[in-house]
Design a protein around this motif. Structure first.
Motif, mmCIF file in Angstrom:
data_model
loop_
_atom_site.group_PDB
_atom_site.id
_atom_site.type_symbol
_atom_site.label_atom_id
_atom_site.label_comp_id
_atom_site.label_asym_id
_atom_site.label_seq_id
_atom_site.Cartn_x
_atom_site.Cartn_y
_atom_site.Cartn_z
ATOM 1 N N ALA A 249 0.827 -1.202 0.000
ATOM 2 C CA ALA A 249 0.000 0.000 0.000
ATOM 3 C C ALA A 249 0.871 1.266 0.000
ATOM 4 C CB ALA A 249 -0.931 -0.012 1.212
ATOM 5 N N TYR A 250 1.930 1.222 0.767
ATOM 6 C CA TYR A 250 2.881 2.335 0.822
ATOM 7 C C TYR A 250 3.511 2.556 -0.557
ATOM 8 C CZ TYR A 250 7.357 4.559 2.305
ATOM 9 O OH TYR A 250 8.467 5.360 2.455
ATOM 10 N N GLY A 251 3.983 1.483 -1.174
ATOM 11 C CA GLY A 251 4.592 1.604 -2.487
ATOM 12 C C GLY A 251 3.612 2.081 -3.538
ATOM 13 N N ALA A 252 2.359 1.633 -3.446
ATOM 14 C CA ALA A 252 1.355 2.027 -4.432
ATOM 15 C C ALA A 252 1.089 3.525 -4.394
ATOM 16 C CB ALA A 252 0.065 1.256 -4.196
ATOM 17 N N ARG A 253 1.159 4.123 -3.203
ATOM 18 C CA ARG A 253 0.943 5.569 -3.103
ATOM 19 C C ARG A 253 2.058 6.349 -3.789
ATOM 20 N NH1 ARG A 253 -0.483 7.757 2.663
ATOM 21 N NH2 ARG A 253 -0.819 9.618 1.365
ATOM 22 N N ASP A 301 1.295 -9.393 -8.972
ATOM 23 C CA ASP A 301 0.901 -8.003 -8.749
ATOM 24 C C ASP A 301 1.529 -7.149 -9.852
ATOM 25 O OD1 ASP A 301 0.851 -5.253 -7.779
ATOM 26 O OD2 ASP A 301 0.399 -6.070 -5.801
ATOM 27 N N PRO A 302 0.729 -6.388 -10.588
ATOM 28 C CA PRO A 302 1.284 -5.614 -11.708
ATOM 29 C C PRO A 302 2.253 -4.518 -11.298
ATOM 30 C CG PRO A 302 -1.010 -5.005 -11.315
ATOM 31 C CD PRO A 302 -0.725 -6.214 -10.470
ATOM 32 N N LEU A 303 2.227 -4.095 -10.018
ATOM 33 C CA LEU A 303 3.135 -3.050 -9.567
ATOM 34 C C LEU A 303 4.381 -3.596 -8.887
ATOM 35 C CD1 LEU A 303 0.798 -0.279 -8.069
ATOM 36 C CD2 LEU A 303 2.013 -0.249 -10.257
ATOM 37 N N VAL A 304 4.303 -4.790 -8.310
ATOM 38 C CA VAL A 304 5.396 -5.352 -7.521
ATOM 39 C C VAL A 304 6.227 -6.291 -8.393
ATOM 40 C CG1 VAL A 304 6.019 -6.633 -5.451
ATOM 41 C CG2 VAL A 304 3.998 -5.154 -5.429
#
Length: 343
Positions: A249-253, A301-304
């Motif tokens: 969640a932190y990284g997504a922000r 996960d598309p972001l990780v």
């Protein structure tokens, strides 16, 4: 977790000691840090890496040497548990001084197995604000020479580098004096550029964790100044204990404010989450912690891009709670992390 590898029989403890006494010191890399197990009498066999992980497992890691020493001493049960660390890839932190010899050794091993080398570069001037582990390059010129030798050691090897844990976050939390910010951003941006000149090196700028930066979007400007545009992404939770969901969640922000940049998460010690209570005390050798998600680039996960073990599980955070100096191998602590692992 995958089945533990079968134990390898080594000479008896007495025989091992005699062999060590008769063997000349090796000059092929830096000596183990104080508290690290001595190298076994013969080089360990190459480790069979997890089929789902593309990363190289160092057969000469501190954990691997500890497994060999415990097996030689008849502590086979403890050795088997510690394989949860020894048989998995962890990042090599480039030594101060000349990082070249140790990185070349590891790079040769990674190339021989067709795997990707995991590295952390942590030598920025005034790193960690002079606190533990204090040090870093003496000045900007020394750092440029150091990162050049670091990159040269990698060469054409497939590698993933986490660049300067804490360096950007400490410009946000007030730890690094404001007068040093511009130089730091410039050095980080130059380091990204130097590492990306290597054809097979991926670079992730460190971006702190939820325990160190209350508002992650405060990092957007500093990360941009530090060269994020030219990096492959950023890293979160390095040396931290935040669970996967909180780190994600932190990284997504940060990602949503930086053009959906991807990131990697350090899961080496987050299996039980952070120690409850005083945040100021929770970062240093917290008891009762556990290994987290094993290293893999199959995150779903598309972001990780990956779950990685960047801070080496078993290395001390400092002399708090009876630990040895920062960065020193601590076998009992490592064994506890491994025993409490659920994967």
């Amino acid at each position: 977790m995958p089945p533990a590898a079968p134990s390898r029989r080594l000479p008896s403890a007495l025989g091992l000691l005699l062999l060590l006494a008769a063997t000349p010191a090796c000059s092929g890399g830096p000596a183990p840090a104080p508290g690290s197990p001595a190298a076994p009498a013969r080089a360990p066999s190459p480790v069979t890496a997890d089929a789902e992980s593309p990363y190289w497992v160092d057969p000469q890691s501190r954990a691997a040497r500890q497994v060999a020493a415990w097996e030689a001493a008849g502590r086979n049960s403890d050795a088997q548990v510690l394989r949860r660390i020894a048989d998995r890839p962890t990042a090599l932190w480039g030594p101060g001084g000349d990082p070249g010899p140790e990185i070349r050794r590891a790079a040769a091993g990674a190339r021989a197995t067709g795997r990707t080398l995991l590295l952390a570069a942590h030598n920025i001037p005034d790193r960690d604000c002079g606190q533990h582990p204090a040090g870093g390059a003496a000045n900007a010129r020394a750092y440029r020479n150091w990162i050049g030798a670091f990159a040269d050691g990698i060469g054409n090897t497939k590698a993933l580098v986490v660049l300067e844990p804490g360096a950007v976050a400490h410009t946000v939390d007030g730890c690094t004096p404001a007068g040093r910010h511009a130089e730091r951003y410039r050095l980080l941006s130059e380091a990204v550029g130097r590492l990306k000149r290597n054809p097979n090196t991926r670079v992730y700028l460190d971006a702190g964790d939820p325990a160190s930066v209350e508002n992650p979007t405060d990092l957007v400007g500093p990360l941009t100044k530090a060269g994020l545009e030219h990096a492959d992404g950023f890293a979160v939770n390095v040396s931290g204990f935040q669970p996967d969901a909180a780190a994600r969640a932190y990284g997504a922000r940060i990602s949503e404010r930086t053009g959906n940049r991807h990131f990697v998460i350090d899961t080496g010690r987050n299996g039980a989450g952070p120690l409850p209570g005083d945040r100021a005390q929770a970062w240093c050798n917290p008891p009762g912690r556990a290994l987290g998600t094993p290293p893999t680039d199959r995150t779903g996960d598309p972001l990780v891009d990956a779950y990685l073990w960047i801070k080496r599980p078993g290395d001390s955070d400092g002399t708090c709670r009876g630990g040895p100096p920062p960065g020193t191998w601590w076998p009992d602590h490592a064994l506890g992390l491994a025993r409490r692992a659920t994967e």
